[in-house]
Design a protein around this motif. Sequence first.
Motif, PDB file in Angstrom:
ATOM      1  N   TRP A   1       0.845  -1.106  -0.019  1.00 55.94           N
ATOM      2  CA  TRP A   1      -0.042   0.071  -0.070  1.00 55.94           C
ATOM      3  C   TRP A   1       0.888   1.245  -0.034  1.00 55.94           C
ATOM      4  O   TRP A   1       1.935   1.248   0.326  1.00 55.94           O
ATOM      5  N   ILE A   2       0.210   2.596  -0.374  1.00 58.91           N
ATOM      6  CA  ILE A   2       0.950   3.887  -0.387  1.00 58.91           C
ATOM      7  C   ILE A   2      -0.233   4.480  -0.011  1.00 58.91           C
ATOM      8  O   ILE A   2      -1.349   4.468  -0.601  1.00 58.91           O
ATOM      9  N   ALA A   3       0.016   5.655   0.968  1.00 62.26           N
ATOM     10  CA  ALA A   3      -1.045   6.619   0.987  1.00 62.26           C
ATOM     11  C   ALA A   3      -0.177   7.828   1.371  1.00 62.26           C
ATOM     12  O   ALA A   3       0.881   7.941   1.839  1.00 62.26           O
TER      13      ALA A   3
ATOM     14  N   PHE B   1      -4.637  10.778  -0.891  1.00 64.65           N
ATOM     15  CA  PHE B   1      -4.539   9.848  -1.960  1.00 64.65           C
ATOM     16  C   PHE B   1      -4.169   8.400  -1.164  1.00 64.65           C
ATOM     17  O   PHE B   1      -3.356   8.240  -0.255  1.00 64.65           O
ATOM     18  N   GLY B   2      -4.490   7.438  -1.914  1.00 63.16           N
ATOM     19  CA  GLY B   2      -4.080   5.997  -1.405  1.00 63.16           C
ATOM     20  C   GLY B   2      -4.129   5.055  -2.563  1.00 63.16           C
ATOM     21  O   GLY B   2      -5.066   5.121  -3.456  1.00 63.16           O
ATOM     22  N   ARG B   3      -3.362   4.072  -2.406  1.00 65.73           N
ATOM     23  CA  ARG B   3      -3.531   3.022  -3.452  1.00 65.73           C
ATOM     24  C   ARG B   3      -2.971   1.654  -2.780  1.00 65.73           C
ATOM     25  O   ARG B   3      -2.149   1.550  -2.002  1.00 65.73           O
ATOM     26  N   ALA B   4      -3.664   0.507  -3.046  1.00 67.02           N
ATOM     27  CA  ALA B   4      -3.476  -0.703  -2.521  1.00 67.02           C
ATOM     28  C   ALA B   4      -3.295  -1.738  -3.409  1.00 67.02           C
ATOM     29  O   ALA B   4      -4.036  -1.933  -4.443  1.00 67.02           O
ATOM     30  N   THR B   5      -2.268  -2.529  -3.633  1.00 70.92           N
ATOM     31  CA  THR B   5      -2.096  -3.711  -4.412  1.00 70.92           C
ATOM     32  C   THR B   5      -2.434  -4.889  -3.468  1.00 70.92           C
ATOM     33  O   THR B   5      -1.515  -5.418  -2.674  1.00 70.92           O
ATOM     34  N   PHE B   6      -3.461  -5.905  -3.902  1.00 80.88           N
ATOM     35  CA  PHE B   6      -3.719  -6.986  -3.393  1.00 80.88           C
ATOM     36  C   PHE B   6      -3.226  -8.238  -4.126  1.00 80.88           C
ATOM     37  O   PHE B   6      -3.686  -8.493  -5.182  1.00 80.88           O
ATOM     38  N   ASN B   7      -2.094  -8.917  -3.451  1.00 80.15           N
ATOM     39  CA  ASN B   7      -1.489  -9.901  -4.021  1.00 80.15           C
ATOM     40  C   ASN B   7      -2.285 -11.112  -3.654  1.00 80.15           C
ATOM     41  O   ASN B   7      -2.026 -11.917  -2.776  1.00 80.15           O
TER      42      ASN B   7
ATOM     43  N   SER C   1      -2.220 -14.039  -5.397  1.00 77.06           N
ATOM     44  CA  SER C   1      -1.160 -14.947  -5.461  1.00 77.06           C
ATOM     45  C   SER C   1      -0.130 -14.392  -6.033  1.00 77.06           C
ATOM     46  O   SER C   1       0.180 -13.243  -6.048  1.00 77.06           O
ATOM     47  N   ASP C   2       1.049 -15.293  -6.272  1.00 72.99           N
ATOM     48  CA  ASP C   2       2.245 -14.824  -6.736  1.00 72.99           C
ATOM     49  C   ASP C   2       2.181 -14.094  -8.029  1.00 72.99           C
ATOM     50  O   ASP C   2       2.933 -13.189  -8.617  1.00 72.99           O
ATOM     51  N   ASP C   3       1.105 -14.425  -8.786  1.00 70.69           N
ATOM     52  CA  ASP C   3       1.087 -14.177  -9.996  1.00 70.69           C
ATOM     53  C   ASP C   3      -0.124 -13.024 -10.305  1.00 70.69           C
ATOM     54  O   ASP C   3      -0.230 -12.275 -11.545  1.00 70.69           O
ATOM     55  N   LEU C   4      -1.026 -13.093  -9.585  1.00 76.70           N
ATOM     56  CA  LEU C   4      -2.317 -12.149  -9.691  1.00 76.70           C
ATOM     57  C   LEU C   4      -2.509 -11.165  -8.755  1.00 76.70           C
ATOM     58  O   LEU C   4      -2.387 -11.482  -7.568  1.00 76.70           O
ATOM     59  N   ARG C   5      -2.664  -9.801  -9.130  1.00 77.07           N
ATOM     60  CA  ARG C   5      -3.027  -8.898  -8.369  1.00 77.07           C
ATOM     61  C   ARG C   5      -4.074  -8.116  -8.761  1.00 77.07           C
ATOM     62  O   ARG C   5      -4.371  -7.620  -9.806  1.00 77.07           O
ATOM     63  N   LEU C   6      -4.772  -7.346  -7.715  1.00 78.53           N
ATOM     64  CA  LEU C   6      -5.711  -6.503  -7.803  1.00 78.53           C
ATOM     65  C   LEU C   6      -5.306  -5.081  -7.298  1.00 78.53           C
ATOM     66  O   LEU C   6      -4.666  -5.049  -6.166  1.00 78.53           O
ATOM     67  N   VAL C   7      -5.528  -4.084  -8.037  1.00 80.13           N
ATOM     68  CA  VAL C   7      -5.059  -2.518  -7.657  1.00 80.13           C
ATOM     69  C   VAL C   7      -6.319  -1.815  -7.387  1.00 80.13           C
ATOM     70  O   VAL C   7      -7.092  -1.786  -8.474  1.00 80.13           O
ATOM     71  N   GLY C   8      -6.233  -0.982  -6.489  1.00 78.89           N
ATOM     72  CA  GLY C   8      -7.369   0.162  -6.311  1.00 78.89           C
ATOM     73  C   GLY C   8      -6.779   1.134  -5.520  1.00 78.89           C
ATOM     74  O   GLY C   8      -5.767   1.246  -4.927  1.00 78.89           O
ATOM     75  N   GLY C   9      -7.161   2.510  -6.222  1.00 77.07           N
ATOM     76  CA  GLY C   9      -6.620   3.757  -5.704  1.00 77.07           C
ATOM     77  C   GLY C   9      -7.864   4.818  -5.699  1.00 77.07           C
ATOM     78  O   GLY C   9      -8.798   4.712  -6.510  1.00 77.07           O
ATOM     79  N   ILE C  10      -7.497   5.698  -4.769  1.00 75.87           N
ATOM     80  CA  ILE C  10      -8.531   6.788  -4.722  1.00 75.87           C
ATOM     81  C   ILE C  10      -7.637   7.908  -4.503  1.00 75.87           C
ATOM     82  O   ILE C  10      -6.942   8.008  -3.641  1.00 75.87           O
ATOM     83  N   ARG C  11      -8.246   9.275  -4.841  1.00 71.30           N
ATOM     84  CA  ARG C  11      -7.742  10.482  -4.408  1.00 71.30           C
ATOM     85  C   ARG C  11      -8.814  11.458  -4.440  1.00 71.30           C
ATOM     86  O   ARG C  11      -9.780  11.507  -5.135  1.00 71.30           O
ATOM     87  N   HIS C  12      -8.812  12.162  -3.273  1.00 65.36           N
ATOM     88  CA  HIS C  12      -9.586  13.543  -3.090  1.00 65.36           C
ATOM     89  C   HIS C  12      -9.057  14.829  -3.356  1.00 65.36           C
ATOM     90  O   HIS C  12      -7.984  15.056  -2.620  1.00 65.36           O
ATOM     91  N   THR C  13      -9.512  15.611  -4.022  1.00 63.95           N
ATOM     92  CA  THR C  13      -8.547  16.891  -4.493  1.00 63.95           C
ATOM     93  C   THR C  13      -9.627  17.888  -4.249  1.00 63.95           C
ATOM     94  O   THR C  13     -10.447  17.932  -4.669  1.00 63.95           O
TER      95      THR C  13
END
Length: 871
Positions: free
Chosen positions: A416-418, A454-460, A462-474
């Motif tokens: 994750w990153i925020a 802002f924030g973004r998260a990468t859900f691993n 498995s070793d090969d499959l990832r879901l990514v979600g991000g949001i930002r309020h400006t």
Amino acid sequence: MRRNFNGSTISRTALSVACFAAFAATPAYAGEVADAATAAESAQTGGDSQSAGEAEQSGGLGVIVVTAQRKAESLQDAAIPINAATGADLTRAGVADATTLNAVAPALYVTAGGGANAGYFVRGVGNFTNNGYTSPAVAFNVDGVYIGRPSSTIASFLDVAGVEVLKGPQGTLYGRNATGGAINVIPTKPIPGETSGYVSGSYGNYNAFGIEGALNLAVGDDGAIRIAAAVNEHDGYNTDGTFDAKDVAFRGQFYAEPAPGFDIRFTVDYSTQKGAGPGTDVFGAYGLIPPGTPGREDPPVPGWNFISAPAAVAEPFTGLHTPEALAFLATVATAPLFSPFQDFAYPSRDDEYLGVSAEMNFELGDVDLVVIPAYRQSKLDNIFNGPPFKAAINKDTAEQWSIEARFSGSTGPVDWIAGAYYFDERVEGVNAFNQFGTVSNNAFDSQSDSLAFFGRATFNLSDDLRLVGGIRHTTENRSIDASATAAAGVCLEDPVGRAPFCGHVPTLPVGLTLQDVLGGLDPALFPVPGRNPQTAFNPNGADGVGQVFPYGPFNIFAPAQFGPGALLIITPNTIQRSASDKEFTYRAAVEYDITPENLVYASFENGFRAGGFNLARGRETYDPEFIDAFTIGSKNRFFDNRFELNAELFYWKYKGQQLAALGVDVDGNNAFYTRNVGKSSIKGVDIDFQFLVTETTKLRGGMQYLDAKYDEYSFDQVDLADPGDPPNFLRPVTSCDTTQQPIDPVSGKGSYIVDCSGKQALNSPKWSANLGLEQTIEFSAVKLVGTLDGRYRGSREVGFNYIPESRVGSDVTLDASLTLAELDDQWAITAFARNITDEAVSTTVQLGSGNVVGGTYQPPRTYGVRAKFNF
């Protein structure tokens, strides 16, 4: 296994070395380039041979490390639409500043207008020019710092490690939201514990002279100072001396690790641009076809006939200030003053830019913190003529402050990153735009601030499959306090059977302020006692109410027209506005590694660009624009890492599109303003490849198919005709559909609806392609490296008005170089030629005062030699 180089596994010192090594690697001998990130990881972990061997790239294509997603990763592992080029790539392509970046990023178009104006387009999304109170559609970032004024980019290309061009909206991770994309310029960082550097010099045609150098000095084992400087000059590419360069740039950096888990880097840069700057070529002018003339509705631009300039004037790279061009323009005399176009001011530039920033990295257990405070200042002092102004003058001072803080880490299977970002900018300017019979003088104080979380998260999964979600309020806040005057000379001659002509009444003088303009007029030109505007103009008069002053000698015409030759009408206007926008933007993606070398991904991301203000009466504000981007992509390497093939399918929906261009305000005065014109659909495919045919032969290339058109594109323009004129007498000069509207009973003015729906988007050729060959021949102690690169761009629109002259045909340009170098690259001598066939490639075509059509080109054929010594 995916090669992800984040701070949790690699020290920042090692990572800095890795990024530098990857960017600085000479692309001519790719077989020597290993996976830089793996080298860094090995250095940090003690060099585990098993893990190092799994990712070894020796004998294959090299690795470029990018940080576009706020982490270091291989370009091939970045599941986003991106082009990246190393510093060596930029040198080979002749990219010395932002205006030539399309040489390495086919989706990017950069236009250079008069003065310090630079406009950026990605797949039809962008602006031709920007001023002190507009925001660019494509964000420009230097060393992680967003640059509010796109003109402030010259020092960016000094001692460059690499450039990243992101395509599409950047709605979650980047400073200020951008709808078209982002350009990230990454300077070479100090290398701790090392003393090294380089010196390079070049000379070419047009008396092109360049010298650049960098020195890296060790400060103990864990620190370094890096100093770089450059001087670049060349004579004007145009016959009249314009399109020259006199650039100086400096950058100093200091890096230290004062405590375990903490490092800091300070940066200061300073640059200047002088000389004449970009020039304007004159193509011709549109003349009115009188009502009742047979075929008046049939020309490409209904109601208007294009009068081509003589060949000696219209020839590319001549310029507006040749005797032949000035003689042609002296025959132009159009409303409202109908006096000949004479006494053009010669262009000049005296611009300077300063930046100070820091990057602080903290290791807080399992969490990393990055803090980047920055300050930038730009001072512009420009005179330019494009599109054919008698003179346009910009004197702007912009100051910006920003700070960004980002936390990152991993929690179980989630990376994750925020963070938060704050930007504050103030621009104070005094501008003048003289179009002979009309002059706009304005002074403004523009302020804006932007706060985003802002924030973004990468859900691993498995070793090969990832879901990514991000949001930002400006949250964007902005205000402007401006005063403006529009002065217009109106010819009073009323002839029969021909256009009026006031050749005896001088056009308005060049001046930064209205007082300067009026002070340049002979008081005898105002014969009515008490009606001399030099003393009688009231700057506090009612907004939008013209103050009238008889202008010119008496009794010039027949007795029935006894009186002054013209009127000088000065209309004051004040603009005091404030507004704000608040938006959520999102990103969602899925990434899947089919194999360690084959990645597929799909993503959705949206973005917005805030609204703003205009110094144009009746058009003082415009609304935000929005874009939704859908992408399916794949990144692949085959044949033991020797063949790289990447592909991207994209579909963008663009709403509330902002376009900035010359027009007229509601009073009929010329003005530059931004308007919301409608909606676009942008779709296509982008493919690029590299093929290491042998250890010393490499092919590279790319292709983009782009279908970008306006689903809805319309705006209103004031009708400049008098109430008694025939219908469609002075319709807008455009090939788009125009519909005359009834006279408004309140304003007493009519208008036209201009509808360009269905037209191809600006700067968006249907087909673009790059192809390059790189060949290395090794001898006992030296090597010979030859490169040949070709670029094709299909036909496209390069002007806002959609006139035939702004529809340019396809073009092909070729670049070549031949380098003799030591095997370990301690020294190199290069002979180079760019645009070998001397193709005249149009970048901008605009319709200016008097319906004169002018434009600019990319540089003509240039060639020279360059020597570099590394130590």
